[in-house]
Design a protein around this motif. Structure first.
Motif, PDB file in Angstrom:
ATOM      1  N   ARG A 175       0.289  -1.063   0.207  1.00  0.00           N
ATOM      2  CA  ARG A 175      -0.297   0.178  -0.033  1.00  0.00           C
ATOM      3  C   ARG A 175       0.870   0.855   0.324  1.00  0.00           C
ATOM      4  NH1 ARG A 175      -1.217  -2.422   4.993  1.00  0.00           N
ATOM      5  NH2 ARG A 175      -0.543  -1.278   6.994  1.00  0.00           N
ATOM      6  N   SER A 176       2.297   1.133   0.200  1.00  0.00           N
ATOM      7  CA  SER A 176       3.014   2.498   0.369  1.00  0.00           C
ATOM      8  C   SER A 176       3.642   2.792  -0.799  1.00  0.00           C
ATOM      9  CB  SER A 176       4.469   1.817   1.076  1.00  0.00           C
ATOM     10  OG  SER A 176       4.884   0.895   0.274  1.00  0.00           O
ATOM     11  N   TYR A 177       3.539   1.461  -1.958  1.00  0.00           N
ATOM     12  CA  TYR A 177       3.522   2.297  -3.223  1.00  0.00           C
ATOM     13  C   TYR A 177       2.452   2.465  -4.407  1.00  0.00           C
ATOM     14  CZ  TYR A 177       7.353   0.019  -3.429  1.00  0.00           C
ATOM     15  OH  TYR A 177       9.011  -0.421  -3.341  1.00  0.00           O
ATOM     16  N   THR A 178       1.155   2.505  -3.700  1.00  0.00           N
ATOM     17  CA  THR A 178      -0.732   2.411  -3.997  1.00  0.00           C
ATOM     18  C   THR A 178      -0.411   4.237  -3.379  1.00  0.00           C
ATOM     19  OG1 THR A 178      -0.636   0.437  -3.506  1.00  0.00           O
ATOM     20  CG2 THR A 178      -2.666   2.007  -4.057  1.00  0.00           C
ATOM     21  N   GLY A 179      -0.174   3.996  -2.773  1.00  0.00           N
ATOM     22  CA  GLY A 179      -0.318   5.443  -2.125  1.00  0.00           C
ATOM     23  C   GLY A 179       0.483   6.344  -2.822  1.00  0.00           C
ATOM     24  N   ARG A 183       7.984   6.560  -7.489  1.00  0.00           N
ATOM     25  CA  ARG A 183       6.608   5.338  -7.263  1.00  0.00           C
ATOM     26  C   ARG A 183       5.767   4.913  -8.294  1.00  0.00           C
ATOM     27  NH1 ARG A 183       6.602   4.007  -1.944  1.00  0.00           N
ATOM     28  NH2 ARG A 183       9.024   4.295  -1.066  1.00  0.00           N
ATOM     29  N   SER A 184       5.138   5.663  -8.738  1.00  0.00           N
ATOM     30  CA  SER A 184       4.170   5.394 -10.692  1.00  0.00           C
ATOM     31  C   SER A 184       4.290   4.833 -10.990  1.00  0.00           C
ATOM     32  CB  SER A 184       3.709   7.217 -10.727  1.00  0.00           C
ATOM     33  OG  SER A 184       4.259   7.716 -11.022  1.00  0.00           O
ATOM     34  N   THR A 185       6.059   5.225 -11.178  1.00  0.00           N
ATOM     35  CA  THR A 185       7.221   4.672 -12.565  1.00  0.00           C
ATOM     36  C   THR A 185       7.014   2.655 -12.164  1.00  0.00           C
ATOM     37  OG1 THR A 185       7.676   6.332 -13.359  1.00  0.00           O
ATOM     38  CG2 THR A 185       9.240   4.513 -14.065  1.00  0.00           C
ATOM     39  N   LEU A 186       7.637   2.987 -10.725  1.00  0.00           N
ATOM     40  CA  LEU A 186       7.540   1.332  -9.977  1.00  0.00           C
ATOM     41  C   LEU A 186       6.658   0.484 -10.607  1.00  0.00           C
ATOM     42  CD1 LEU A 186       9.977   1.995  -7.137  1.00  0.00           C
ATOM     43  CD2 LEU A 186      10.241  -0.201  -8.958  1.00  0.00           C
ATOM     44  N   VAL A 187       5.410   1.200  -9.755  1.00  0.00           N
ATOM     45  CA  VAL A 187       3.545  -0.012  -9.881  1.00  0.00           C
ATOM     46  C   VAL A 187       4.018   0.212 -11.111  1.00  0.00           C
ATOM     47  CG1 VAL A 187       1.292   0.921  -9.588  1.00  0.00           C
ATOM     48  CG2 VAL A 187       2.772   1.657  -8.117  1.00  0.00           C
ATOM     49  N   ASP A 188       3.853   1.175 -12.593  1.00  0.00           N
ATOM     50  CA  ASP A 188       3.609   0.484 -13.567  1.00  0.00           C
ATOM     51  C   ASP A 188       4.503  -0.207 -14.240  1.00  0.00           C
ATOM     52  OD1 ASP A 188       2.426   1.110 -16.114  1.00  0.00           O
ATOM     53  OD2 ASP A 188       4.083   3.393 -16.524  1.00  0.00           O
ATOM     54  N   ALA A 189       5.618  -0.220 -14.030  1.00  0.00           N
ATOM     55  CA  ALA A 189       6.577  -1.509 -14.082  1.00  0.00           C
ATOM     56  C   ALA A 189       6.495  -2.776 -13.017  1.00  0.00           C
ATOM     57  CB  ALA A 189       8.492  -1.100 -13.518  1.00  0.00           C
TER      58      ALA A 189
END
Ligand code: C2E
Ligand code: MG
Ligand code: MG
Length: 629
Positions: free
Chosen positions: A549-553, A561-567
């Motif tokens: 959830r720390s990434y989603t937030g 973070r958004s790049t990481l979630v994307d990847a």
């Protein structure tokens, strides 16, 4: 050494007897050592020749007796001289007689060479012969000899261990010390080796836990006598597992050895540095006058460990967390003191690692509270204080609830309703997570059966599983819960953290394979919070990846973070994994995830975790909305 008990002293013209003084006839005390077989022989001889006695003159008789004694003495002399035991008769450090075996033991070519030294001082380290003589002082001859293990010095200077039987024997007008010796160096070395193995750590060659405790006990006793202080520093390497995981165990061991050297170099000779196991070390500082002195050593240690370590030609950086506790303030005995230092170290870890922390009275209070809470948790299950709340799992594309994650709640009479984070860790540390985990499985399956029976037959159940449970009989517990509520294995997803996947891949992998073969799904939970390599994603038979959830937030405000979630979503899909985004709290976050093709979402945006009845109500409401829509 004389072996005769003759009316007359044995003629001194016998060359071999030059070191042996004759015994006196009434010297009863000396007899048992050397005489009985000789006398028997004499008796036999005299009986055989008794027919001639009458014809013999006194002179002849005396001559015959003398001859017979001489023969007997010869036999004994040869027995002693050819014995495999070293034999030595000495007085005030001067050899009176030694046999060949004795010379061999000490590396001299012959007994004559050794006798020619004129002293035995060179054969023993300082003080050793005196110790022996002292022990024999109160043993009159004829009694059983005193036994010792003493050290000797061979002609080439090497040290040997000897097992000696010694006693005082009458000699001339006085007494002498008679010793029989064997070389026990090999046995002694083997014993030392075993002793070393039992008390020293094989990787670092530092004292192990049991020796550290012994030393701490001694240091505390000494401090009590001198009214001084002992400090215990508990040292833990931060993220040591990361080194093992990325560089391998051999490099990990090398790091531990280098660390041991640095710890030793940071303390005085008299202090103890020990390895308790894993990445935990302890330093015992005896006789400390001022707390500042201990603080200085702790600082020195932290600094020494922060310098780079060279592993496989590669510079590696680590930090250590140090906890310090003092006798008598922070602990009354060794175990207590060690516990206090450990507790102080943990505070350092919680506050960001790489720190030195001293034990405080508040910490004592904290560990008492923890103990009380542990006892309360033990009773929680039987008193029905544990419940499960369920958080819906939403399919992003359709907006339907496809499952529920079971989350533990403890309604503690003292603290009220508490979230699982804190007490789950306590349950894990104490092993209570195993029975509690079984209860979670059974209760979750029971509730799922109710929802299915209420018409929600498309639902799945996600249950969090701790590493500790993987060491118990997890497959059996799962099977019995599924069977009890007539559920297919496919409805169940086990959520495991990255730690489980990397802790002991060999041990856990076999169990994971078995569970998956049974039809159960595995999800990796809180993905992105661990420090492990990504390689396990392909090695472990996973079905789902849950982005922490720390990434989603952070997907909206934080570009990284958004790049990481994307990847991560792309990576997971390439590996044929379903992706769940945890902790979705806003519509914008959900939109971001939908556009990136994330499969499922969970979070307060949809619903907080709910008691089972409320969850059913939520399911019914959403079904009604869907039907109306
Ligand atoms: P988890 O498995 O990652 O569970 C999700 C946690 O996030 C839950 O906290 C949940 O209440 C919280 N959460 C859900 N949606 C949101 C959101 O939108 N925003 C925020 N900030 N948080 C959200 P909870 O219930 O306190 O559980 C904490 C952890 O305790 C769980 O993390 C899980 O690792 C562990 N846990 C819970 N129940 C069990 C259990 O039965 N067995 C084991 N072994 N561990 C459990
Ligand atoms: Mg979870
Ligand atoms: Mg999670």
């Amino acid at each position: 050494m004389s072996i005769a008990n003759a009316d007359q002293p044995v003629a001194d013209d016998t060359p071999q007897m030059q070191h042996l003084a004759p015994l006196q006839p009434d010297d009863a005390a000396a007899r048992p050592a050397i005489r009985p077989p000789a006398l028997a022989a004499i008796g036999d001889d005299s009986r055989r020749t008794s027919g001639f006695i009458g014809a013999e003159t006194g002179m002849t008789r005396s001559r015959r007796t003398q001859n017979s004694l001489y023969a007997s003495e010869e036999r004994f002399r040869s027995l002693v001289e050819t014995s495999l035991f070293g034999v030595c008769i000495e007085r005030a450090g001067r050899p009176l007689f030694v046999n060949q075996a004795f010379a061999d033991i000490f590396g001299y070519a012959s007994s004559d060479e050794l006798m020619a030294l004129g002293t035995l001082d060179v054969l023993y380290p300082l003080g050793e012969p005196q110790r022996l003589a002292q022990a024999c002082k109160h043993l009159p001859g004829g009694r059983s000899p005193s036994q010792h293990e003493i050290r000797g010095i061979r002609k080439d200077g090497s040290l040997i261990w000897l097992h000696a039987h010694s006693r005082i024997v009458p000699w001339d007008d006085g007494t002498a010390l008679q010793s029989t010796l064997i070389d026990v160096t090999l046995r002694k070395r083997y014993e030392d080796h075993l002793q070393h193995q039992a008390t020293f750590d094989a990787v670092t060659d530092l004292p192990n836990r049991s020796l550290a405790l012994d030393r701490l006990v001694s240091a505390i006793e000494a401090a009590r006598r001198r009214a001084s202080c002992v400090y215990v520093l508990f040292i833990d390497v931060d993220h040591f597992k990361k080194i093992n995981d990325t560089l391998g165990h051999t490099a990990g061991d090398r790091l531990l050895r280098q660390l041991a050297q640095r710890l030793k170099a940071s303390v005085r000779q008299m202090d103890t540095v020990a390895r308790l196991g894993g990445d935990e070390f302890v330093v015992i500082l005896g006789d400390v006058r001022l707390p500042d002195d201990a603080a200085a050593v702790a600082g020195k240690i932290a600094e020494a460990c922060s310098r780079p370590f060279l592993l496989d030609g590669q510079e590696t950086f680590v930090t250590v967390s140090v906890g310090a506790a003092a006798f008598p303030e922070d602990g009354d005995d060794a175990e207590d003191l060690l516990r206090s230092a450990d507790a102080a170290m943990y505070v350092g870890k919680e506050n960001g690692r790489g720190q030195v922390h001293f034990f405080t009275p508040e910490l004592r209070q904290r560990s008492h509270d923890r103990l009380r809470r542990e006892v309360a948790l033990r009773h929680a299950l039987e008193r029905g204080e544990l419940t499960l709340h369920y958080q819906p799992l939403i399919e992003i594309r359709t907006g339907t609830v496809v499952g529920a994650e079971a989350l533990l709640r403890w309604c503690d009479p003292e603290h009220g309703n508490t979230g699982s984070d804190e007490f789950v860790r306590l349950a894990e540390d104490t092993g209570l997570i195993v029975p509690i985990g079984e209860w979670v499985l059974a209760t979750g399956c029971r509730d799922l059966r109710r929802w299915i029976d209420a018409g929600h037959d498309h639902l799945g159940l996600c249950v969090n599983i701790s590493a500790r449970q993987f060491r118990g009989s997890l497959p059996a517990a799962i099977r019995s819960s599924l069977d009890a509520y007539r559920l297919d294995p496919q409805v169940l997803t086990l959520e495991i953290t990255e730690g489980v996947l990397t802790e002991d891949p060999g041990e856990f992998k076999a169990m994971m394979d078995r569970l998956v073969a049974d039809g159960i799904r595995l999800a990796v939970d809180d993905f992105g919070t661990g420090y492990s390599s990504l390689s396990y994603l392909s090695r472990v038979p996973l079905d789902t990846l849950k982005i922490d959830r720390s990434y989603t937030g952070g997907v909206l405000g934080d570009a990284t973070r958004s790049t990481l979630v994307d990847a991560l979503i792309i990576l997971a899909h390439r590996l044929h994994l379903r992706v769940v985004a945890e902790g979705v709290e806003t519509a914008d976050q959900l939109d971001f995830l939908r556009i990136r093709g994330c499969d499922l979402a969970q979070g307060y945006f949809f619903s907080a975790p709910l008691p089972a009845d409320d969850f059913l109500q939520l399911l019914d409401e959403r079904r009604t909305v869907a039907a109306v829509g």
